[in-house]
Design an enzyme around this catalytic site. Structure first.
Site, PDB file in Angstrom:
ATOM      1  N   GLY A 160     -11.514   0.614   7.122  1.00  0.00           N
ATOM      2  CA  GLY A 160     -11.954   1.330   8.017  1.00  0.00           C
ATOM      3  C   GLY A 160     -13.240   0.586   9.136  1.00  0.00           C
ATOM      4  CB  THR A 196       7.523   9.085 -11.063  1.00  0.00           C
ATOM      5  OG1 THR A 196       7.880   9.291 -11.523  1.00  0.00           O
ATOM      6  CG2 THR A 196       7.955   8.563  -9.234  1.00  0.00           C
ATOM      7  CE  LYS A 229      -4.255   4.939   1.212  1.00  0.00           C
ATOM      8  NZ  LYS A 229      -3.122   4.339   2.118  1.00  0.00           N
ATOM      9  N   PRO A 281       2.947   9.307 -14.412  1.00  0.00           N
ATOM     10  CG  PRO A 281       1.708   8.900 -16.261  1.00  0.00           C
ATOM     11  CD  PRO A 281       2.574   9.715 -15.788  1.00  0.00           C
ATOM     12  N   GLY A 293     -14.496   2.573  12.433  1.00  0.00           N
ATOM     13  CA  GLY A 293     -15.596   2.551  13.517  1.00  0.00           C
ATOM     14  C   GLY A 293     -16.275   1.959  13.119  1.00  0.00           C
ATOM     15  CG  ASP A 338      -1.892   1.353   1.392  1.00  0.00           C
ATOM     16  OD1 ASP A 338      -1.953   1.910   0.337  1.00  0.00           O
ATOM     17  OD2 ASP A 338      -2.547   1.052   1.735  1.00  0.00           O
ATOM     18  N   GLY A 350     -13.636  -1.164  13.024  1.00  0.00           N
ATOM     19  CA  GLY A 350     -12.815  -1.157  13.600  1.00  0.00           C
ATOM     20  C   GLY A 350     -12.837   0.261  14.761  1.00  0.00           C
ATOM     21  N   GLY A 360      -6.803  -3.279  10.243  1.00  0.00           N
ATOM     22  CA  GLY A 360      -5.431  -2.886  11.388  1.00  0.00           C
ATOM     23  C   GLY A 360      -5.211  -2.328  12.230  1.00  0.00           C
TER      24      GLY A 360
HETATM   25  O1  O7M Z   1      -7.483  -0.572  11.100  1.00  0.00           O
HETATM   26  P1  O7M Z   1      -7.232   0.672  11.081  1.00  0.00           P
HETATM   27  O2  O7M Z   1      -7.979   1.857  10.467  1.00  0.00           O
HETATM   28  O3  O7M Z   1      -6.342   0.522  11.472  1.00  0.00           O
HETATM   29  O4  O7M Z   1      -5.912   0.741   9.558  1.00  0.00           O
HETATM   30  C1  O7M Z   1      -6.484   1.167   8.463  1.00  0.00           C
HETATM   31  C2  O7M Z   1      -5.554   0.857   7.102  1.00  0.00           C
HETATM   32  O5  O7M Z   1      -6.212   0.630   5.918  1.00  0.00           O
HETATM   33  C3  O7M Z   1      -4.566   2.336   6.996  1.00  0.00           C
HETATM   34  O6  O7M Z   1      -3.705   0.825   6.729  1.00  0.00           O
HETATM   35  C4  O7M Z   1      -4.849   2.756   6.392  1.00  0.00           C
HETATM   36  O7  O7M Z   1      -3.502   3.412   5.970  1.00  0.00           O
HETATM   37  C5  O7M Z   1      -5.717   2.159   5.446  1.00  0.00           C
HETATM   38  N1  O7M Z   1      -6.316   3.030   4.412  1.00  0.00           N
HETATM   39  C6  O7M Z   1      -7.686   3.432   5.715  1.00  0.00           C
HETATM   40  O8  O7M Z   1      -7.476   3.394   6.600  1.00  0.00           O
HETATM   41  N2  O7M Z   1      -8.161   4.407   4.289  1.00  0.00           N
HETATM   42  C7  O7M Z   1      -8.603   4.327   3.451  1.00  0.00           C
HETATM   43  O9  O7M Z   1      -9.712   5.226   3.180  1.00  0.00           O
HETATM   44  C8  O7M Z   1      -8.229   3.620   2.412  1.00  0.00           C
HETATM   45  C9  O7M Z   1      -6.592   2.919   3.158  1.00  0.00           C
HETATM   46  C10 O7M Z   1      -6.280   1.656   2.321  1.00  0.00           C
HETATM   47  O10 O7M Z   1      -5.723   0.969   2.367  1.00  0.00           O
HETATM   48  O11 O7M Z   1      -6.183   2.030   0.483  1.00  0.00           O
HETATM   49  C11 O7M Z   1      -4.796   1.111   0.032  1.00  0.00           C
END
Ligand code: O7M
Length: 215
Positions: free
Chosen positions: A168, A69, A62, A67, A173, A60, A170, A190
């Site tokens: 999202g 890079t 992100k 393109p 919420g 991840d 846990g 996570g």
């Molecule tokens: O369960 P958490 O909140 O401790 O962690 C959530 C994980 O999902 C954490 O690695 C975030 O970077 C990722 N994430 C989000 O929480 N929200 C998003 O909209 C997108 C991500 C994600 O994984 O994007 C790929």
């Protein structure tokens, strides 16, 4: 990507030794290990190599760059052993296509609407566009917010059979069962796992919640 448990652990632990012990404890309860910057910056790209022996590793990073890079980043992630990578839709179709091409057999997932409250400010407005872009570019799927199951449902109607991974649950919420019922193929979790006293048990409980939501 094989999704038996429909659960992906996000190992945002900035300590490679701790992350490795959690990865080993939970690997049978999850379908993949998601690795993000906190862990890679702490432990180096070696963590991806090590985890690739244990599980499907979803990098991840992100990716949201030009393109060229984006391609270079994906190549490094795949070379290290990533089976999947995550990029942002807002970088545009050429950047997403560069990720898909560089990924080869690895999966690319495109972020649509971010799960935190600020995700409504900008990403929500274009989430449907990002979802359409992901399908056009040949991505394996999208990332959609478990904190807003109605949005997962709306995005499912756009992406058809492409995968939807929903973070999202846990700490932010969202509920795993709600996201799955809304159409997510898997949830990304996570803190509710890695901060738990017994991460393996926490993962098993979430997997059980997912199973019961399917009955
Ligand atoms: O369960 P958490 O909140 O401790 O962690 C959530 C994980 O999902 C954490 O690695 C975030 O970077 C990722 N994430 C989000 O929480 N929200 C998003 O909209 C997108 C991500 C994600 O994984 O994007 C790929």
């Amino acid at each position: 990507m094989r999704l038996d448990r429909r659960l992906i652990v996000a190992l945002d632990v900035p300590d490679a030794t701790l992350a490795t012990s959690i990865a080993k404890a939970v690997r049978r309860s999850v379908d993949a290990i998601k690795v993000n910057w906190p862990l890679v910056l702490a432990g180096g790209i070696q963590v991806v190599r090590d985890f690739a022996d244990l599980a499907y590793v979803l990098c991840d990073f992100k990716i949201a760059d030009i393109p060229n890079t984006s391609r270079l980043i994906v190549e490094q992630a795949v070379r290290a052993g990533a089976s999947g990578v995550i990029c942002h839709g807002f970088a545009g179709e050429d950047s997403v296509r560069a990720c898909v091409e560089a990924a080869g057999k690895a999966d690319v997932f495109v972020v649509t609407e971010l799960s935190h409250p600020g995700g409504r400010e900008y990403t929500a407005k274009l989430a449907e566009e990002f979802a359409r872009l992901a399908v056009r570019a040949g991505a394996a799927g999208i990332i959609a917010p478990a904190t807003r199951p109605d949005r997962v449902k709306a995005l499912r109607s756009i992406v058809g059979r492409s995968l939807i991974l929903a973070p999202g649950v846990g700490a932010q919420g969202g509920k795993a069962a709600d996201a799955i019922r809304a159409g997510a193929d898997a949830v990304i979790v996570g803190r509710a796992i890695y901060d738990a006293k017994e991460p393996a048990r926490a993962a098993e409980e979430i997997a059980a919640e997912i199973r019961s939501s399917l009955r």
